[in-house]
Motif scaffolding. Structure first.
Motif, PDB file in Angstrom:
ATOM      1  N   MET A   1     -21.955  -1.268   2.684  1.00  0.00           N
ATOM      2  CA  MET A   1     -21.548   0.144   3.116  1.00  0.00           C
ATOM      3  C   MET A   1     -19.733   0.134   3.239  1.00  0.00           C
ATOM      4  O   MET A   1     -19.290  -0.990   3.433  1.00  0.00           O
ATOM      5  CB  MET A   1     -22.099   0.559   4.263  1.00  0.00           C
ATOM      6  N   PRO A   2     -19.213   1.389   3.124  1.00  0.00           N
ATOM      7  CA  PRO A   2     -17.893   1.272   3.486  1.00  0.00           C
ATOM      8  C   PRO A   2     -17.405   0.799   4.835  1.00  0.00           C
ATOM      9  O   PRO A   2     -18.426   0.868   5.811  1.00  0.00           O
ATOM     10  CB  PRO A   2     -17.476   2.786   3.350  1.00  0.00           C
ATOM     11  N   PHE A   3     -16.396   0.241   4.789  1.00  0.00           N
ATOM     12  CA  PHE A   3     -15.932  -0.696   6.269  1.00  0.00           C
ATOM     13  C   PHE A   3     -14.349  -0.261   6.288  1.00  0.00           C
ATOM     14  O   PHE A   3     -13.506  -0.136   5.476  1.00  0.00           O
ATOM     15  CB  PHE A   3     -16.174  -1.981   6.104  1.00  0.00           C
ATOM     16  N   LEU A   4     -13.678  -0.270   7.522  1.00  0.00           N
ATOM     17  CA  LEU A   4     -12.253  -0.406   7.820  1.00  0.00           C
ATOM     18  C   LEU A   4     -11.659  -1.574   8.174  1.00  0.00           C
ATOM     19  O   LEU A   4     -12.431  -2.529   8.765  1.00  0.00           O
ATOM     20  CB  LEU A   4     -12.036   0.556   9.154  1.00  0.00           C
ATOM     21  N   ASN A   5     -10.616  -1.781   7.721  1.00  0.00           N
ATOM     22  CA  ASN A   5      -9.569  -3.034   8.095  1.00  0.00           C
ATOM     23  C   ASN A   5      -8.614  -2.439   8.994  1.00  0.00           C
ATOM     24  O   ASN A   5      -7.665  -2.004   8.422  1.00  0.00           O
ATOM     25  CB  ASN A   5      -9.044  -3.736   6.566  1.00  0.00           C
ATOM     26  N   ALA A   6      -8.771  -2.938  10.182  1.00  0.00           N
ATOM     27  CA  ALA A   6      -7.799  -2.222  11.048  1.00  0.00           C
ATOM     28  C   ALA A   6      -6.584  -3.156  11.198  1.00  0.00           C
ATOM     29  O   ALA A   6      -6.545  -4.012  12.071  1.00  0.00           O
ATOM     30  CB  ALA A   6      -8.595  -1.992  12.228  1.00  0.00           C
ATOM     31  N   ASP A   7      -5.781  -3.171  10.539  1.00  0.00           N
ATOM     32  CA  ASP A   7      -4.505  -4.399  10.171  1.00  0.00           C
ATOM     33  C   ASP A   7      -3.247  -3.666  10.628  1.00  0.00           C
ATOM     34  O   ASP A   7      -2.726  -2.836   9.930  1.00  0.00           O
ATOM     35  CB  ASP A   7      -4.557  -4.938   8.965  1.00  0.00           C
ATOM     36  N   GLY A   8      -3.102  -3.707  12.004  1.00  0.00           N
ATOM     37  CA  GLY A   8      -1.871  -2.862  12.589  1.00  0.00           C
ATOM     38  C   GLY A   8      -1.858  -1.408  12.594  1.00  0.00           C
ATOM     39  O   GLY A   8      -3.003  -0.902  12.861  1.00  0.00           O
ATOM     40  N   ASP A   9      -0.910  -0.758  12.585  1.00  0.00           N
ATOM     41  CA  ASP A   9      -0.987   0.677  12.567  1.00  0.00           C
ATOM     42  C   ASP A   9      -1.496   1.389  11.202  1.00  0.00           C
ATOM     43  O   ASP A   9      -1.952   2.342  11.285  1.00  0.00           O
ATOM     44  CB  ASP A   9       0.275   1.174  12.945  1.00  0.00           C
ATOM     45  N   ILE A  10      -1.354   0.656  10.109  1.00  0.00           N
ATOM     46  CA  ILE A  10      -1.808   1.257   8.860  1.00  0.00           C
ATOM     47  C   ILE A  10      -3.368   0.510   8.738  1.00  0.00           C
ATOM     48  O   ILE A  10      -3.349  -0.738   8.457  1.00  0.00           O
ATOM     49  CB  ILE A  10      -0.963   0.921   7.753  1.00  0.00           C
ATOM     50  N   TYR A  11      -4.200   1.563   8.772  1.00  0.00           N
ATOM     51  CA  TYR A  11      -5.509   0.927   8.400  1.00  0.00           C
ATOM     52  C   TYR A  11      -5.942   1.195   7.110  1.00  0.00           C
ATOM     53  O   TYR A  11      -5.482   1.794   5.920  1.00  0.00           O
ATOM     54  CB  TYR A  11      -6.739   2.021   9.244  1.00  0.00           C
ATOM     55  N   GLU A  12      -6.948   0.364   6.413  1.00  0.00           N
ATOM     56  CA  GLU A  12      -7.574   0.294   5.109  1.00  0.00           C
ATOM     57  C   GLU A  12      -8.857   0.942   4.987  1.00  0.00           C
ATOM     58  O   GLU A  12      -9.670   0.028   5.922  1.00  0.00           O
ATOM     59  CB  GLU A  12      -7.234  -0.902   4.398  1.00  0.00           C
TER      60      GLU A  12
END
Length: 231
Positions: A1-12
């Motif tokens: 399933m889709p997921f977030l990469n919370a890397d600093g202020d810019i998320y992926e």
């Protein structure tokens, strides 16, 4: 399933499963109901915490659009299903942070339209196509989907894309104004993050309100309930 990469202020936001390029349960990142619900929730999380959002995937597909297996098994539910897709588009179009698509592979149909919902887009330059295959498949566009393409593209590009089902590589897509840039694959996410970072100082509720005003007619079309005649 889709997921977030919370890397600093810019998320992926990755449209596929973490650590799996081709998930056997959804190898083309199609719009299954659970998938749509997950993406919608991740957009909410990004809106609450990020200052910019990149949407991408891994492997062969960005997203291949509607879940045709679900449609075939639940044909009577197609209008409600399309309304759910429209709601996802609306959320992305009005997200109160700057959004950038990093198109890593094929983006077809509803998946191609998802890329149009971000504020900017970059596409890998060596392989993969952006395409609206509906005409070739004898499928209609909903009112909201037609409005999305018409609003986000020039008349010439929308006419060609919708009426011919042309498959655009990255350089042709950039020339037509469908995407902002064609980028080498090893720079794709980095470039998308850079664009989002350049804009991160202007974010928050006011940006969401400006997007709503900018796109008001489109949002009204996306809010129209899909009629049963779409069948």
């Amino acid at each position: 399933m889709p997921f977030l990469n919370a890397d600093g202020d810019i998320y992926e936001l990755y449209l596929g499963t973490e650590g799996v390029e081709l998930d056997p349960d959804n190898p083309e990142n199609r719009f299954g109901l659970d998938w749509v619900e997950t993406v919608s929730g991740l957009l909410d999380e990004a809106a609450a915490n990020a200052k910019g959002l990149v949407i991408t995937a891994t492997g062969k597909f960005f997203t291949n659009g509607l879940d045709t297996d679900y449609i075939a098994a639940n044909y009577a539910q197609l209008p409600a299903y399309l309304d759910t897709v429209h709601a996802l588009y609306t959320k992305l179009l009005t997200l109160p942070v700057h959004t950038v698509s990093a198109i890593n592979g094929h983006a077809f149909g509803a998946g191609a339209m998802l890329a149009l919902c971000t504020d900017y887009s970059v596409m890998r330059d060596d392989r993969g196509f952006w395409s609206l295959p509906e005409a070739a498949l004898s499928m209609p566009f909903t009112q909201g989907m037609a409005a999305l393409v018409r609003t986000r593209l020039s008349d010439a590009a929308a006419t060609e894309a919708m009426l011919t089902s042309r498959r655009y590589g990255a350089h042709d897509a950039a020339a037509a104004g469908i995407v902002g840039e064609a980028v080498p694959v090893d720079q794709l996410v980095e470039r998308a993050r850079a664009v989002a970072a350049e804009r991160q100082h202007i974010t928050g509720p006011n940006i969401g309100a400006i997007k709503e005003g900018l796109r008001a007619p489109l949002l009204a079309d996306l809010a129209v309930t899909t009629p049963a005649t779409v069948l």
